[in-house]
Design an enzyme around this catalytic site. Structure first.
Site, PDB file in Angstrom:
ATOM      1  N   CYS A  49      -8.201   2.166   7.118  1.00  0.00           N
ATOM      2  CA  CYS A  49      -7.329   2.378   5.967  1.00  0.00           C
ATOM      3  C   CYS A  49      -7.950   1.921   4.649  1.00  0.00           C
ATOM      4  CB  CYS A  49      -6.013   1.640   6.239  1.00  0.00           C
ATOM      5  SG  CYS A  49      -4.965   1.415   4.810  1.00  0.00           S
ATOM      6  N   SER A 101       2.015  -5.348   3.382  1.00  0.00           N
ATOM      7  CA  SER A 101       3.463  -5.231   3.558  1.00  0.00           C
ATOM      8  C   SER A 101       4.228  -6.332   2.819  1.00  0.00           C
ATOM      9  CB  SER A 101       3.812  -5.264   5.048  1.00  0.00           C
ATOM     10  OG  SER A 101       3.212  -6.356   5.699  1.00  0.00           O
ATOM     11  N   GLU A 111       1.126  -0.762  16.197  1.00  0.00           N
ATOM     12  CA  GLU A 111       0.310   0.423  15.925  1.00  0.00           C
ATOM     13  C   GLU A 111      -0.545   0.787  17.137  1.00  0.00           C
ATOM     14  OE1 GLU A 111      -3.537   1.782  13.316  1.00  0.00           O
ATOM     15  OE2 GLU A 111      -2.203   0.284  12.410  1.00  0.00           O
ATOM     16  N   HIS A 159      -0.144  -5.039  19.405  1.00  0.00           N
ATOM     17  CA  HIS A 159       0.281  -4.663  18.051  1.00  0.00           C
ATOM     18  C   HIS A 159       1.015  -3.327  18.118  1.00  0.00           C
ATOM     19  CE1 HIS A 159      -0.017  -3.298  13.857  1.00  0.00           C
ATOM     20  NE2 HIS A 159      -0.073  -4.581  13.556  1.00  0.00           N
ATOM     21  N   CYS A 182       2.832   5.865   8.942  1.00  0.00           N
ATOM     22  CA  CYS A 182       1.861   6.014   7.855  1.00  0.00           C
ATOM     23  C   CYS A 182       0.971   7.218   8.142  1.00  0.00           C
ATOM     24  CB  CYS A 182       1.011   4.749   7.740  1.00  0.00           C
ATOM     25  SG  CYS A 182      -0.340   4.899   6.544  1.00  0.00           S
ATOM     26  N   CYS A 190       0.851  -1.183   0.000  1.00  0.00           N
ATOM     27  CA  CYS A 190       0.000   0.000   0.000  1.00  0.00           C
ATOM     28  C   CYS A 190       0.893   1.241   0.000  1.00  0.00           C
ATOM     29  CB  CYS A 190      -0.893   0.008   1.241  1.00  0.00           C
ATOM     30  SG  CYS A 190       0.033   0.123   2.797  1.00  0.00           S
ATOM     31  N   HIS A 226       5.835  -4.971   8.642  1.00  0.00           N
ATOM     32  CA  HIS A 226       5.824  -6.344   9.124  1.00  0.00           C
ATOM     33  C   HIS A 226       6.016  -7.335   7.979  1.00  0.00           C
ATOM     34  CE1 HIS A 226       3.658  -5.320  13.150  1.00  0.00           C
ATOM     35  NE2 HIS A 226       4.963  -5.256  13.247  1.00  0.00           N
ATOM     36  N   SER A 269       1.789  -9.858  10.674  1.00  0.00           N
ATOM     37  CA  SER A 269       1.122  -8.785   9.931  1.00  0.00           C
ATOM     38  C   SER A 269      -0.373  -8.832  10.206  1.00  0.00           C
ATOM     39  CB  SER A 269       1.387  -8.939   8.427  1.00  0.00           C
ATOM     40  OG  SER A 269       0.501  -8.150   7.669  1.00  0.00           O
ATOM     41  N   ASN A 273      -2.892  -7.021   8.971  1.00  0.00           N
ATOM     42  CA  ASN A 273      -3.778  -6.997   7.800  1.00  0.00           C
ATOM     43  C   ASN A 273      -3.738  -8.306   7.033  1.00  0.00           C
ATOM     44  OD1 ASN A 273      -2.165  -6.514   5.054  1.00  0.00           O
ATOM     45  ND2 ASN A 273      -1.090  -5.408   6.668  1.00  0.00           N
TER      46      ASN A 273
END
Length: 316
Positions: A199, A271, A131, A129, A101, A17, A46, A227, A229
């Site tokens: 996102c 990623s 984030e 996580h 990001c 992304c 990640h 990861s 996502n």
């Protein structure tokens, strides 16, 4: 294995992304501008393949900033960091370049705005996580972390009429929607962004894997085990009733997965580089003849500006 052809369908979109591309570009430009070593707190994104490639070029990945020599060039990962980490970096006089990001930064700003106005902030996300840790540390004030609808029932805000929520950017859109519904039911005056604020890339990849799973017998998700996502993509594929496997690369493939299978779908987390997808396709082609196609889907043209320090219009 059988020699009859297998249909291989690629999701669209898949893989990198804009936030990941920007973060990797930041490390590469910093290495070119300042020379190695450049220090990166945590994995820049990640994905072990990306990290190892950058390490080979002179990036040094550390767990905490106290492992970095005073004054060294330091990059914060795409997941963001807490204000405490920023303070520690300033105390060590580190030359920080922030690769957070921009969509994660947007969540930080929203959370701080709510906290400054006296709201308890509920963060919808996964404990531990990177984030989530960074977002909690950026908001300040009272932050409650919820990961499920069940967690909502345990919330005890200071004032039930002054509650706001924000979300981790890489959540399952469906799961986040259910949690938000539960929050609204319990706290009718709650405020927060629409679920669409998750996102754009997360949403697009989730929509694509859902369509992919409807068309194939088996789904492969290329991405790292850590990861978020990528894990959500695997969960969605499995939730569609199809065998769905999260693999780091072609080496993780089990040929038994394809016994009696006529079609395989492939997607990749945000990623995961496209070279890993190509490696999976090549591996499948070594097992059986393939017919390769790509689903129609969203063509992403999003690009994020680089930090001022690395702006090509400023740096010669």
């Amino acid at each position: 294995m059988s020699e009859w052809p297998i249909r291989v369908i690629l999701a669209q979109p898949r893989g990198f992304c804009a936030g990941v591309e920007r973060a990797i570009d930041i490390v590469e430009r910093a290495l070119a501008l300042y020379g190695p070593p450049v220090y990166v707190r945590h994995e820049i994104v990640h994905n072990g393949h990306v990290v190892e490639g950058l390490r080979a070029r002179g990036a040094r990945f550390v767990d905490e900033v106290d492992e970095i020599p005073n004054g060294a060039v330091t990059i914060f990962s795409a997941h963001g960091v807490s204000m405490a980490v920023e303070t520690m970096a300033r105390a060590r006089d580190l030359r920080v370049i922030d690769a957070t990001c921009p969509l994660v930064t947007k969540v930080h700003r929203e959370g701080r705005r709510y906290a400054a106005n006296g709201f308890d902030v509920i963060l919808i996300g996964h404990k531990g996580h990177a984030e989530v840790d960074g977002t909690i540390g950026q908001i300040g004030g009272t932050v409650h972390l919820v990961s499920s609808v069940a967690d909502v029932m345990d919330l005890r805000p200071c004032d039930p009429d002054r509650v706001a929520y924000v979300t981790q950017t890489t959540l399952s859109v469906d799961d986040a929607h259910e949690i938000i519904k539960a929050l609204v039911a319990r706290f009718p005056r709650i405020v927060g962004p629409h679920v669409n604020d998750i996102c754009y890339a997360t949403q697009n990849r989730q929509v694509a894997v859902r369509e992919l799973a409807q068309r194939v017998d088996v789904v492969l998700v290329v991405g790292a085990a850590n990861s978020s996502n990528s894990n959500r993509l695997r969960e969605i594929g499995a939730g569609m009733g199809k065998p769905c496997y999260l693999i780091g690369d072609a080496g993780a493939i089990d040929t038994a997965w394809f016994d009696g299978v006529s079609s395989v779908g492939i997607t990749a987390g945000a990623s995961a580089p496209e070279v890993l997808v190509s490696g999976v396709v090549d591996h499948l082609a070594s097992l059986r003849p393939i017919r390769l196609e790509t689903l129609s889907g969203v063509i992403e043209n999003v690009r994020f500006r680089l930090p001022y320090e690395l702006d090509p219009n400023r740096v010669a």
